[in-house]
Design an enzyme around this catalytic site. Structure first.
Site, mmCIF file in Angstrom:
data_model
loop_
_atom_site.group_PDB
_atom_site.id
_atom_site.type_symbol
_atom_site.label_atom_id
_atom_site.label_comp_id
_atom_site.label_asym_id
_atom_site.label_seq_id
_atom_site.Cartn_x
_atom_site.Cartn_y
_atom_site.Cartn_z
ATOM 1 N N HIS A 16 0.827 -1.206 0.000
ATOM 2 C CA HIS A 16 0.000 0.000 0.000
ATOM 3 C C HIS A 16 0.863 1.258 0.000
ATOM 4 O O HIS A 16 0.583 2.216 -0.734
ATOM 5 C CB HIS A 16 -0.929 0.001 1.219
ATOM 6 C CG HIS A 16 -1.898 -1.146 1.251
ATOM 7 N ND1 HIS A 16 -2.868 -1.319 0.294
ATOM 8 C CD2 HIS A 16 -2.035 -2.180 2.120
ATOM 9 C CE1 HIS A 16 -3.574 -2.406 0.577
ATOM 10 N NE2 HIS A 16 -3.076 -2.951 1.668
ATOM 11 N N ARG A 149 5.895 3.487 -10.658
ATOM 12 C CA ARG A 149 6.944 4.444 -10.351
ATOM 13 C C ARG A 149 7.588 4.951 -11.642
ATOM 14 O O ARG A 149 7.539 4.286 -12.674
ATOM 15 C CB ARG A 149 7.971 3.810 -9.405
ATOM 16 C CG ARG A 149 7.357 3.470 -8.042
ATOM 17 C CD ARG A 149 8.363 2.862 -7.092
ATOM 18 N NE ARG A 149 8.730 1.487 -7.450
ATOM 19 C CZ ARG A 149 9.631 0.769 -6.788
ATOM 20 N NH1 ARG A 149 10.272 1.304 -5.757
ATOM 21 N NH2 ARG A 149 9.896 -0.465 -7.155
ATOM 22 N N GLU A 252 5.311 -3.811 -12.552
ATOM 23 C CA GLU A 252 6.615 -3.217 -12.871
ATOM 24 C C GLU A 252 7.412 -4.129 -13.800
ATOM 25 O O GLU A 252 8.058 -3.669 -14.747
ATOM 26 C CB GLU A 252 7.374 -2.932 -11.580
ATOM 27 C CG GLU A 252 6.722 -1.837 -10.750
ATOM 28 C CD GLU A 252 7.482 -1.489 -9.484
ATOM 29 O OE1 GLU A 252 7.214 -0.416 -8.918
ATOM 30 O OE2 GLU A 252 8.343 -2.284 -9.057
#
Length: 476
Positions: A16, A149, A252
């Site tokens: 989270h 990210r 990712e």
């Protein structure tokens, strides 16, 4: 300002927090981000404070009392709140919403009723019918809203062609309380064709001694701890095979482009696991504690020439703009433009893309613009709406009113394009105009090569009619 409420530790993992940090990094250009975290470990606190603000909350299970305290101390109209966790259910949301703050929930369970303004669930094959939510709750579902990210957003925009597999990447998140990292490592060690096994653990991992013992006996093992996003992406790009769970780490991996062996070890990973394996984004290991990693490594070695993965079709690297658009749409406010906005409208009118998409595409002189603006801004036959986020101008919509209809024109500041905001400013403006002129037909005229505007008008439910180089849109 955006407040993030999320927790992470060795018991519940860091998923989270990692996800919320990725979202905060996306928003940071336009918003200050503050994390509200219960009793964060020193390493986690330092990670958050590298780029954002941190408020340490006391450890408690009295979540509704906590919500009331946060509402009283921090929240008011104009603030935004992100909730990412399984304790922030309907009652918690109700307290946050009572302050007038905008609310966004990051979800992967769709297990309770949502009061939020927006719900983001980036798991694939998730459908709106699975949600119970308020009529005005917007649902943003699927990997087009992948919370990644920054290095992985960049990697997703790059094509990758995998060489013969010789290097394996293993990561089970920041905590890995089941120590599946060691299990996967031992499976990879069985294969002599594997040259290097890169093993990544996080700040909450508690089994480092076991991995160190394995590494002392096998010089193919490389141990990495607490890598930042860029280090993680670089390491993935040096490998061809990845072993990891159906969680944020799998997204990712898919963004970089690798052979992925994936499975699940908790129930909330099963949905994403089905999506990854059904769409040929990864090979199915099943329940990881009893998984079939060795068998799948053999399959990869034998099938290396077959391009079975379609990861780049699902991850286009544009999700950051879409996510940013969600928050800007919640933060921006609509108002009537005034005489003081004349220079801003002039700048927007001569923006190269605006001129290219205009029916009359010649550059406009300042003298002509002044005459045009002054004859319209106070004229009841014209309505000028302007959208701002704080003091920052986002875009404008204007209407030319006749007896039977209202012709619409709009533009966005160049900084806010590609975020889905055209739809937002048009839908709000059309609703506002309908109160002023309820019987008017709305008309839009769009060049046929202006694909962004064509898509917006269609999404808004306009009927369309092509005529030469333009398309006419109408909506009653």
């Amino acid at each position: 300002m955006v407040y993030f409420r999320a927790d992470g530790n060795s018991n519940i993992g860091l998923g989270h927090i990692t996800r919320s940090l990725a979202l905060a990094d996306i928003l940071a250009e336009y918003f200050s981000c503050v994390f509200l975290v219960q009793d964060p470990a020193p390493e986690l606190a330092a990670q958050i404070q590298e780029s954002h603000f941190l408020v340490r909350l006391p450890q408690t299970d009295a979540y509704l009392a906590e919500a009331q305290q946060l509402a009283n101390r921090y929240l008011s109209q104009g603030k935004l709140v992100v909730l990412d966790g399984y304790e922030f259910r309907t009652e918690y949301q109700e307290i946050i919403k009572s302050t007038g703050a905008g609310l966004v929930c990051i979800d992967d369970l769709h297990a309770w009723h949502f009061l939020a303004d927006a719900v983001i669930n980036h798991a694939g094959d998730t459908h709106s019918e699975e949600y119970s939510a308020e009529p005005n709750t917007r649902l943003y579902l699927g990997p087009k809203y992948a919370i990644l990210r920054q290095p992985f957003l960049r990697a997703a925009r790059q094509a990758r062609f995998l060489p013969e597999p010789r290097h394996i990447f293993i990561c089970f998140g920041g905590a890995d309380s089941f120590n599946l990292t060691t299990q996967a490592t031992r499976a990879a060690q069985l294969f002599t064709w594997v040259e290097t096994i890169h093993i990544v653990t996080g700040s909450a991992y508690a089994h480092g001694n076991q991995l160190a013992s394995l590494a002392n006996l096998d010089n193919r093992l490389r141990l990495h701890h607490n890598l930042n996003a860029q280090e993680m992406a670089d390491l993935m790009e040096s490998c061809e095979i990845a072993i990891g769970p159906a969680s944020g780490i799998a997204y990712e991996i898919c963004s970089v482009g690798m052979w992925l062996i994936t499975g699940y070890y908790v129930d909330n990973q099963k949905h994403l696991y089905r999506y990854l394996t059904k769409n040929s984004l990864g090979l199915a290991a099943g329940n990881f504690p009893t998984g079939r990693i060795e068998e799948l490594l053999s399959i990869i070695k034998e099938s290396v020439t077959k391009p079975i993965f379609r990861q780049k079709e699902h991850f286009d690297g544009k999700s950051a703009a879409r996510l940013l658009g969600i928050f800007i749409s919640l933060a921006m406010r609509m108002d009537l433009a005034g005489k003081e906005d004349m220079p801003l409208y002039y700048t927007w009118a001569n923006d190269p893309e605006t001129r290219r998409n205009s029916i009359q595409s010649d550059i406009i002189s300042w003298e002509d613009h002044q005459k045009w603006f002054k004859t319209r801004i106070d004229n009841p036959a014209f309505v000028f709406y302007i959208f701002r986020m704080g003091s920052t101008a986002v875009g404008q919509v204007r209407f030319k009113i006749t007896y039977a209809d209202a012709t619409i024109s709009y533009s966005l500041d160049h900084r806010f394009r590609g975020m889905g905001l055209g739809y937002e400013i048009l839908s709000q403006s059309i609703r506002a105009l309908s109160w002023l002129h309820p019987q008017k037909k709305i008309i839009g005229v769009v060049k046929n090569d202006n694909f962004a505007s064509l898509t917006v008008f269609q999404k808004l439910g306009f009927t369309m009619r092509k005529a030469g180089s333009v398309t006419y849109f109408e909506k009653s």
